[in-house]
Design a protein around this motif. Structure first.
Motif, PDB file in Angstrom:
ATOM      1  N   LEU A  42       0.806  -1.211   0.000  1.00  0.00           N
ATOM      2  CA  LEU A  42       0.000   0.000   0.000  1.00  0.00           C
ATOM      3  C   LEU A  42       0.845   1.269   0.000  1.00  0.00           C
ATOM      4  N   CYS A  43       1.968   1.246   0.729  1.00  0.00           N
ATOM      5  CA  CYS A  43       2.791   2.466   0.829  1.00  0.00           C
ATOM      6  C   CYS A  43       4.264   2.225   0.504  1.00  0.00           C
ATOM      7  N   HIS A  66      -2.717   1.851   8.017  1.00  0.00           N
ATOM      8  CA  HIS A  66      -3.696   1.796   6.935  1.00  0.00           C
ATOM      9  C   HIS A  66      -5.106   1.470   7.414  1.00  0.00           C
TER      10      HIS A  66
END
Length: 86
Positions: A42-43, A66
């Protein structure tokens, strides 16, 4: 900078099939990176995890950063979680 993120994403391998935890859907490995670190899909942050196979640190990371529901990752239903919290 955006080009680097795309390049990192392209080099990200999924976790091996022998790793059964559902948290691995959020993490992978970058080719050539240390195996004691998983990369968040995600990051793209490197997150340390234990060689013993414990995924607690990874679960805490996706919850903290998240807002991923850990009960869902562990396969529990909301009813089970609510009873356990009372």
């Amino acid at each position: 900078m955006a080009e680097q993120v795309v390049a990192d994403k392209l080099k990200l391998s999924d976790a091996p099939k022998k790793l059964k935890s559902k948290v691995w859907q959020y993490f992978g490995f970058r080719d050539g990176s240390p195996t004691d670190k998983a990369k968040c899909k995600l990051c793209f942050t490197d997150v340390a995890y234990a060689k013993s196979g414990s995924t607690t640190n990874l679960m805490q990371y996706v919850k903290r950063k998240h807002n991923v529901d850990l009960a869902r990752l562990r396969g529990r239903t909301n009813a089970t979680t609510q009873v356990a919290e009372k």
